[in-house]
Design a protein around this motif. Structure first.
Motif, mmCIF file in Angstrom:
data_model
loop_
_atom_site.group_PDB
_atom_site.id
_atom_site.type_symbol
_atom_site.label_atom_id
_atom_site.label_comp_id
_atom_site.label_asym_id
_atom_site.label_seq_id
_atom_site.Cartn_x
_atom_site.Cartn_y
_atom_site.Cartn_z
ATOM 1 N N ILE B 144 72.821 -5.805 97.405
ATOM 2 C CA ILE B 144 72.808 -4.494 97.601
ATOM 3 C C ILE B 144 72.588 -3.034 96.588
ATOM 4 C CG2 ILE B 144 73.739 -4.227 99.957
ATOM 5 C CD1 ILE B 144 69.981 -2.909 100.404
ATOM 6 N N LEU B 145 74.185 -3.637 96.770
ATOM 7 C CA LEU B 145 75.012 -2.265 96.545
ATOM 8 C C LEU B 145 74.360 -2.240 94.378
ATOM 9 C CD1 LEU B 145 78.593 -3.173 97.372
ATOM 10 C CD2 LEU B 145 77.556 -1.413 98.499
ATOM 11 N N THR B 146 74.183 -3.169 94.075
ATOM 12 C CA THR B 146 74.295 -3.477 93.147
ATOM 13 C C THR B 146 73.074 -3.274 91.750
ATOM 14 O OG1 THR B 146 75.264 -5.598 92.766
ATOM 15 C CG2 THR B 146 74.084 -5.547 90.042
ATOM 16 N N VAL B 147 72.121 -3.522 92.887
ATOM 17 C CA VAL B 147 70.688 -2.964 92.937
ATOM 18 C C VAL B 147 70.019 -1.569 93.629
ATOM 19 C CG1 VAL B 147 68.450 -3.117 93.872
ATOM 20 C CG2 VAL B 147 69.182 -4.652 93.989
ATOM 21 N N ILE B 148 70.849 -0.832 94.677
ATOM 22 C CA ILE B 148 71.025 0.336 94.145
ATOM 23 C C ILE B 148 71.256 1.160 93.119
ATOM 24 C CG2 ILE B 148 72.974 0.904 96.145
ATOM 25 C CD1 ILE B 148 70.134 2.686 95.571
ATOM 26 N N LYS B 149 72.609 0.820 92.253
ATOM 27 C CA LYS B 149 73.234 1.239 91.414
ATOM 28 C C LYS B 149 72.520 1.219 90.025
ATOM 29 C CE LYS B 149 76.880 -1.058 88.804
ATOM 30 N NZ LYS B 149 77.995 -1.766 89.326
ATOM 31 N N ASP B 150 71.445 -0.130 89.825
ATOM 32 C CA ASP B 150 70.999 0.477 89.004
ATOM 33 C C ASP B 150 69.693 1.373 89.364
ATOM 34 O OD1 ASP B 150 72.999 -1.901 87.849
ATOM 35 O OD2 ASP B 150 71.553 -3.796 88.324
ATOM 36 N N ALA B 151 68.962 1.278 90.002
ATOM 37 C CA ALA B 151 68.054 2.104 90.343
ATOM 38 C C ALA B 151 68.388 3.480 90.319
ATOM 39 C CB ALA B 151 67.938 1.661 91.935
ATOM 40 N N ALA B 152 69.327 3.925 90.495
ATOM 41 C CA ALA B 152 70.862 5.051 90.766
ATOM 42 C C ALA B 152 70.463 5.240 89.556
ATOM 43 C CB ALA B 152 71.507 5.272 90.899
ATOM 44 N N LEU B 153 70.426 4.231 88.171
ATOM 45 C CA LEU B 153 70.843 4.412 86.850
ATOM 46 C C LEU B 153 69.946 4.770 86.124
ATOM 47 C CD1 LEU B 153 73.641 1.594 85.399
ATOM 48 C CD2 LEU B 153 73.889 4.045 85.405
ATOM 49 N N ALA B 154 68.577 4.102 86.658
ATOM 50 C CA ALA B 154 67.291 4.125 85.632
ATOM 51 C C ALA B 154 66.902 5.329 85.947
ATOM 52 C CB ALA B 154 66.431 2.523 86.499
ATOM 53 N N ALA B 155 67.086 5.587 87.947
ATOM 54 C CA ALA B 155 66.589 7.122 88.410
ATOM 55 C C ALA B 155 66.507 8.067 86.857
ATOM 56 C CB ALA B 155 66.437 7.650 89.572
ATOM 57 N N ILE B 172 61.737 3.389 88.285
ATOM 58 C CA ILE B 172 63.237 2.920 89.290
ATOM 59 C C ILE B 172 62.842 1.199 89.777
ATOM 60 C CG2 ILE B 172 64.181 3.967 91.457
ATOM 61 C CD1 ILE B 172 64.047 6.558 90.935
ATOM 62 N N VAL B 173 61.410 1.365 90.372
ATOM 63 C CA VAL B 173 61.159 0.347 91.435
ATOM 64 C C VAL B 173 61.482 -1.342 90.460
ATOM 65 C CG1 VAL B 173 59.228 -1.392 91.698
ATOM 66 C CG2 VAL B 173 59.849 0.982 92.830
ATOM 67 N N SER B 174 60.752 -0.662 88.890
ATOM 68 C CA SER B 174 61.091 -1.661 87.788
ATOM 69 C C SER B 174 62.149 -2.361 87.359
ATOM 70 C CB SER B 174 59.966 -1.563 86.827
ATOM 71 O OG SER B 174 60.869 -1.288 85.709
ATOM 72 N N ALA B 175 63.249 -1.137 86.988
ATOM 73 C CA ALA B 175 64.495 -1.615 87.575
ATOM 74 C C ALA B 175 65.451 -2.213 88.488
ATOM 75 C CB ALA B 175 65.736 -0.181 87.277
ATOM 76 N N HIS B 177 63.456 -4.053 90.417
ATOM 77 C CA HIS B 177 63.201 -5.215 90.688
ATOM 78 C C HIS B 177 64.188 -6.236 89.259
ATOM 79 C CE1 HIS B 177 59.915 -6.394 92.569
ATOM 80 N NE2 HIS B 177 59.215 -5.135 92.104
ATOM 81 N N ASN B 178 63.847 -5.248 88.497
ATOM 82 C CA ASN B 178 65.431 -6.766 87.228
ATOM 83 C C ASN B 178 66.548 -7.007 88.146
ATOM 84 O OD1 ASN B 178 62.861 -6.380 85.114
ATOM 85 N ND2 ASN B 178 63.381 -4.570 84.262
ATOM 86 N N SER B 179 66.842 -5.322 88.824
ATOM 87 C CA SER B 179 67.905 -5.487 88.845
ATOM 88 C C SER B 179 68.089 -6.740 90.209
ATOM 89 C CB SER B 179 68.948 -4.485 89.527
ATOM 90 O OG SER B 179 69.809 -4.941 90.292
ATOM 91 N N VAL B 180 67.144 -7.075 91.638
ATOM 92 C CA VAL B 180 66.975 -8.088 92.545
ATOM 93 C C VAL B 180 66.701 -9.620 91.326
ATOM 94 C CG1 VAL B 180 65.472 -9.398 94.012
ATOM 95 C CG2 VAL B 180 65.791 -6.825 93.642
ATOM 96 N N MET B 206 61.471 -1.221 100.152
ATOM 97 C CA MET B 206 61.130 -0.323 100.457
ATOM 98 C C MET B 206 60.606 0.618 99.508
ATOM 99 S SD MET B 206 64.190 -0.396 103.145
ATOM 100 C CE MET B 206 64.025 1.800 103.191
ATOM 101 N N LEU B 207 61.652 0.514 97.616
ATOM 102 C CA LEU B 207 61.258 1.478 97.077
ATOM 103 C C LEU B 207 59.862 1.695 96.112
ATOM 104 C CD1 LEU B 207 64.178 1.049 95.138
ATOM 105 C CD2 LEU B 207 63.593 3.278 95.992
ATOM 106 N N GLU B 208 59.166 0.107 96.629
ATOM 107 C CA GLU B 208 57.629 -0.202 96.146
ATOM 108 C C GLU B 208 56.827 0.390 97.526
ATOM 109 O OE1 GLU B 208 57.228 -4.573 94.211
ATOM 110 O OE2 GLU B 208 56.898 -4.113 96.261
ATOM 111 N N GLY B 209 57.421 -0.040 97.945
ATOM 112 C CA GLY B 209 56.122 0.814 99.449
ATOM 113 C C GLY B 209 56.513 2.220 99.023
#
Lengths: 119, 554
Positions: B144-155, B172-175, B177-180, B206-209
């Motif tokens: 989950i750490l990697t995913v929040i990091k990638d989401a923040a970068l994309a944001a 953000i959601v698409s980044a 997804h790719n990160s996951v 959650m972000l997708e929600g």
């Protein structure tokens, strides 16, 4: 010393080896920011350490290993949940690495580290 | 809840988000997570259902939303602050703790702000990521750490070009997804198990929600899954627990005359009972429902209306439990000064067994859902005595129980029972008028004398303790260790007994799980008797989920 016997002889695992694996798993556990000396009076300056044996105590009982962990937890996390995950993770790692039974994992929270105060 | 209440209306373009709007985003995140909880749980890499990620994240978010529910604050900063506080206090499991740190960082970044715009949202995600990383000395990537990091970068990247929040969230959601999808490349244990990281998946959901909410797409279970019929055979395997209004189980197979309006059929079924499931396949429908005795023919009438019935199954669920009527749990009564026992139980039947042996309070919880310290503390404090013994009956609950000792003003001892059979052995030592330390000491000795076996289903393909386990296989555990894996329940149980050296014991007690019928359990007991004629075999209804059998050897 925990040991296992197979047809070729016996395999001994030193408590230091177990402590190293336990410590590695502990430092990877989320919310754990360091291992601490068992006796906090040693001074808070050297409370954070990466010595593989610091903060880990391994003893042997007939029912299995007893692992005591002395840790520093990140301030602002739910300590009970962090400790719970820590003991599960250390048990899992030690049991799967050595194939030995872990009877008990005791977590001693020796301190909290405040890295960023909340506003 | 009806669909009309929970279906979000499309939201017009949003350039900044105030307190109430942020609250709705958080709510959308939770609802969508709940809808997809099982999907996240299924990614668990350990082969035993044990504090599942989806459940833990969703319980953590529930606690967070409880905190902001009464809040009617215009300020997004203050709502986020309360949300983070709720997440912290209610954090469950590893993923819940990380999630609480993510919210903590997020809230810190928008502290003092009345509204959140795109650049602030991006920097809040950055701070969320930084805070989440800070609580770990050796952060594990591929989580989950990697995913929040990638989401923040994309944001941060998207916020320089887009000011509209829906567009920002799309990036953000698409980044995320790719990160996951990349997590198995970063974390070998995921690759071995053939899954993506569950915590990262949960966060992405959650972000997708939030995004679905802004797009006006449905989030709620009742809307989403009501129209997605299960496979026929999955219906039979559905988990069942007996609640009020669920006296009878009825399963009807029918061939529809024309096309069926599934949503109106659901409406009719909902008026009849609960645990409704509809399966579809080969031009057939199968309806599964739990309802009151008085209504048990209504699903048949409905099916006659819609087509031709081919098969009907009816079962009195109460008969499984006992005498035909649900008897309330008869807990032991304690008076001041006596010793009261609080026992944790994973199933209805086991609760009855524990209560019959003198437990004064039962806290529900077990393999997949651990009770919190608060749950246990409440049970301890509610007892009419100040001498209390806690039986956690599961190794993962011992820690929570231990915390109660320091939190309660009463004299509390925890006898670290790691299974229900150990708890039963401990209860046999109970002397209500005895000395607390002596009784606890006797119990501690008693739990070392009993051997616990468990049979469950592996939820992953994995190799553990030198035993190769495939997803869907039965596995047998002896005192918590996996010792056998096999195809059938019967052969696994027999192999487990052999590993546990059943022949050298005198009494075998079998507690059958909620999915095992009494005749099936009796038949198995018969086979065991043939193999071990010396063994005294008792079978009880345990009612525990996930574990077809829990057994003890003495």
């Amino acid at each position: 010393m925990p040991e296992e016997v197979n047809p070729l002889g016996k395999i001994e695992v030193s408590p230091v080896a177990i402590a190293t694996v336990a410590s590695h798993a502990a430092l990877q556990a989320y919310g754990i920011v360091g291992m601490a000396p068992k006796n906090v009076l040693n001074g808070l300056t050297n409370i954070l350490t990466r010595d593989p044996r610091q903060g880990v105590e391994v003893t042997q009982r007939p029912a299995g290993l007893v692992i005591n962990l002395y840790v520093v937890v990140e301030f602002g996390t739910r300590v009970s949940a962090v400790a719970n995950s820590l003991s599960n993770s250390v048990r899992f790692n030690v049991e799967s690495t050595f194939g030995l039974t872990v009877d008990e994992v005791n977590v001693h929270v020796q301190g909290l580290r405040i890295s960023t105060p909340d506003a | 809840m009806t669909a009309a209440e929970t279906t979000p209306k499309p939201v017009p373009d949003l350039y900044s988000c105030n307190g109430p709007q942020f609250k709705q985003l958080a709510e959308a995140a939770l609802i969508w997570l709940e809808t997809n909880k099982e999907l996240v749980n299924a990614l668990n890499v350990f082969p035993i259902p044990d504090g599942d990620t989806g459940t833990n994240m969703s319980l953590t978010m529930q606690a967070a939303l409880r905190e902001i529910a009464p809040l009617n604050d215009r300020s997004a900063g203050r709502v986020a602050h309360a949300l983070a506080h709720g997440a912290l206090m209610g954090a469950r499991g590893n993923s819940g703790v990380i999630l609480s740190q993510i919210w903590r960082g997020f809230a810190r970044a928008i502290d003092g702000s009345e509204t959140i715009d795109a650049p602030l949202f991006a920097s809040a995600l950055r701070e969320a990521s930084t805070t989440a990383y800070r609580a770990s000395v050796r952060p594990v990537e591929g989580t989950i750490l990697t995913v929040i990091k990638d989401a923040a970068l994309a944001a941060e990247d998207a916020a320089t070009r887009h000011r509209e929040l829906r567009t920002l969230l799309e990036r953000i959601v698409s980044a995320a997804h790719n990160s996951v999808e990349r997590t198995p490349d970063l974390l070998p244990v995921l690759k071995q198990a053939g899954v993506v990281d569950s915590g990262g998946k949960g966060l992405t959901i959650m972000l997708e929600g939030m995004l679905r909410y802004l797009r006006g797409l449905p989030l709620d279970v009742a809307v989403e899954t009501a129209f997605r019929p299960l496979k026929l055979d999955a219906v039979g395997a559905a988990m069942e627990t007996i609640e009020p209004g669920q006296e009878w189980e009825v399963i009807v197979d029918f061939k529809p005359r024309g096309s069926i309006d599934v949503s109106s059929m659901y409406g009719r079924l909902e008026a009849m009972g609960t645990a409704i499931q509809v399966g579809e396949g080969d031009g057939m429908y199968r309806v599964h429902i739990h309802l009151l005795k008085s209504r048990r023919y209504e699903p048949l009438e409905m099916a006659e209306d819609l087509g031709t019935i081919t098969n009907v199954h009816m079962e009195n669920l109460l008969a499984q439990v006992g005498e035909g009527d649900v008897e309330p749990l008869k807990l032991a009564t304690v008076s001041a000064g006596q010793i009261g026992v609080v026992a944790v139980s994973p199933g209805d039947g086991l609760s009855r067994v524990l209560a019959s042996l003198g437990a004064a309070a039962i806290v529900g919880g077990g393999q997949a859902q651990n009770p919190s310290t608060e749950d246990i503390l409440r049970a301890v404090d509610d007892l009419a005595t100040d001498h209390v013994i806690i039986l956690p009956n599961n190794k993962n609950i011992i820690l929570a129980a231990n915390q109660v000792v320091s939190l309660s003003s009463k004299q509390v001892r925890v006898v670290p029972s790691r299974s229900v059979p150990q708890g039963v052995a401990a209860l046999l030592q109970l002397l209500p008028d005895g000395d607390l330390s002596q009784v606890a000491g006797a119990m501690e000795h008693a739990i070392t004398q009993v051997h616990t076996g468990e049979v469950t289903l592996a939820t992953r393909t994995v190799e553990l303790n030198g035993v190769a386990i495939r997803d869907g296989q039965h596995i047998g555990l002896s005192n918590g260790q996996i010792v056998v894996a096999g195809e059938g329940l019967e052969s696994t149980l027999l192999a487990l007994l052999e590993k546990m050296d059943a022949g050298s014991h005198e009494v075998l007690t079998l507690y059958r799980g909620q999915d095992i019928s009494e005749p099936d359990a009796d038949a198995l007991a018969g086979q065991i008797r043939v193999r071990y004629p010396e063994l005294n075999i008792e079978t009880h209804f345990g009612g525990q989920p996930h574990y077809p059998f829990i057994l003890s050897l003495e």
